[in-house]
Design an enzyme around this catalytic site. Structure first.
Site, PDB file in Angstrom:
ATOM      1  N   LEU A  35       0.873  -1.170   0.000  1.00  0.00           N
ATOM      2  CA  LEU A  35       0.000   0.000   0.000  1.00  0.00           C
ATOM      3  C   LEU A  35       0.911   1.221   0.000  1.00  0.00           C
ATOM      4  O   LEU A  35       1.916   1.239   0.711  1.00  0.00           O
ATOM      5  CB  LEU A  35      -0.904   0.025   1.239  1.00  0.00           C
ATOM      6  N   ASP A  36       0.578   2.248  -0.787  1.00  0.00           N
ATOM      7  CA  ASP A  36       1.468   3.403  -0.824  1.00  0.00           C
ATOM      8  C   ASP A  36       1.412   4.155   0.501  1.00  0.00           C
ATOM      9  O   ASP A  36       0.536   3.928   1.340  1.00  0.00           O
ATOM     10  CB  ASP A  36       1.177   4.303  -2.029  1.00  0.00           C
ATOM     11  N   VAL A  37       2.354   5.049   0.691  1.00  0.00           N
ATOM     12  CA  VAL A  37       2.544   5.690   1.989  1.00  0.00           C
ATOM     13  C   VAL A  37       1.310   6.444   2.465  1.00  0.00           C
ATOM     14  O   VAL A  37       1.045   6.532   3.672  1.00  0.00           O
ATOM     15  CB  VAL A  37       3.787   6.617   1.942  1.00  0.00           C
ATOM     16  N   ASN A  38       0.504   6.980   1.551  1.00  0.00           N
ATOM     17  CA  ASN A  38      -0.678   7.752   1.923  1.00  0.00           C
ATOM     18  C   ASN A  38      -1.952   6.921   1.978  1.00  0.00           C
ATOM     19  O   ASN A  38      -3.040   7.479   2.151  1.00  0.00           O
ATOM     20  CB  ASN A  38      -0.866   8.916   0.944  1.00  0.00           C
TER      21      ASN A  38
END
Length: 291
Positions: A109-112
């Site tokens: 999952l991306d950081v945001n």
């Protein structure tokens, strides 16, 4: 019986199969003192010595290993990497420590993005769950900013062209909101980089919040706090294994831990009972003496 080296190492939790193949190709793996090649087969015997980067590693027969799976609630701001050179928090920081194995993230999952992230000790399971050919559903709750009309929803369902090829949501369902801030639940059957965000951006809509709420039929557990984890039980683990055509497990670490906690609780109850009986006898004896 011999097995492919990358399968043995992946099953033992030393990385996903793709990661293992990369380190074999890089010449970082040796078997009984010889540099391994991709496609080599090994037979697990007491004398087998496999090293990664010169370090002797532990491998066991498939039947001896318990497949473990965690459901983790990834908060925004954590990176899906084991180590960050800048010292930023990663999804591995809070996970329970293991002996003779390691946690492998099932996708990223991306950081945001926050929400459900699965981890397993079985690299083969991780690899199959991630592979697009398996078409395992991922569901996301997404808050979007911008005007969304029927034409845009139709494009997102039928498919739009991204820089790495065509993509589409399998399902889109409106789930609330007013004006230009609206929530939708969407599903995909692959995990390309930032795919949910890029799909919405392709029709001129910005994503302001993104939460993964389901992987296959495993939901984000209710009541699990951000940064918290829970271990899947045997039925849930076997659901994931059967979903990608792996043989079911016959035992679970969860059951073992529950049994240990139950035994400890019983021991405590017995100790409390004995203490009460002894204390009661002393008080009784004391009253008789005073009489």
């Amino acid at each position: 019986m011999s097995e492919k080296l990358q399968k043995v190492l992946a099953r033992a939790g030393h990385g996903s199969r793709r990661e293992i193949e990369s380190i074999i190709e890089a010449g970082r793996v040796s078997v009984d003192g010889k540099i391994a090649k991709l496609g080599d087969r090994v037979e697990i015997t007491p004398g087998l010595k496999i090293r990664i980067d010169g370090h002797l590693i532990s491998v066991r027969e498939s039947a001896e290993q318990i497949c473990r799976v965690l459901a983790y609630y990834k908060p925004e701001g954590e990176l899906c990497t084991r180590n960050d050179p800048e010292g930023r928090p990663t999804v591995f920081d809070r996970l329970p420590k293991l002996r003779g194995a390691r946690w492998i993230a099932v996708g990223r999952l991306d950081v945001n993005t926050c929400g459900l992230l699965l981890f397993t000790t079985d690299g083969e399971l991780a690899n199959r769950l991630m592979h697009p050919s398996r078409e395992v559903e991922r569901e996301y709750a997404v808050r979007v900013f911008g005007q969304v009309d029927d034409a845009k929803l139709r494009d997102l369902s039928r498919g739009v062209q991204l820089e790495d090829g065509p993509a589409a949501f399998k399902t889109i369902k409106f789930s609330g909101g007013e004006g230009i801030n609206q929530w939708y639940n969407v599903t995909l059957t692959e995990g390309r980089n930032r795919e949910v965000r890029r799909l919405w951006e392709a029709v001129g809509v910005q994503v302001s919040r993104l939460i993964r709420v389901r992987y296959g039929d495993i939901p984000l557990p209710k009541g699990l706090p951000r940064g918290g984890w829970t271990e899947l039980d045997l039925a849930q683990t076997n659901y994931l294994r059967e979903l990608v055509e792996l043989p079911p497990e016959t035992s679970s670490k969860v059951a073992v831990e529950k049994d240990r906690r139950r035994m400890k609780a019983n021991q405590i109850r017995r100790a409390v009972k004995r203490h009460s009986q002894v204390s009661g006898g002393r008080r009784s004896g004391g009253r008789n003496n005073n009489g």
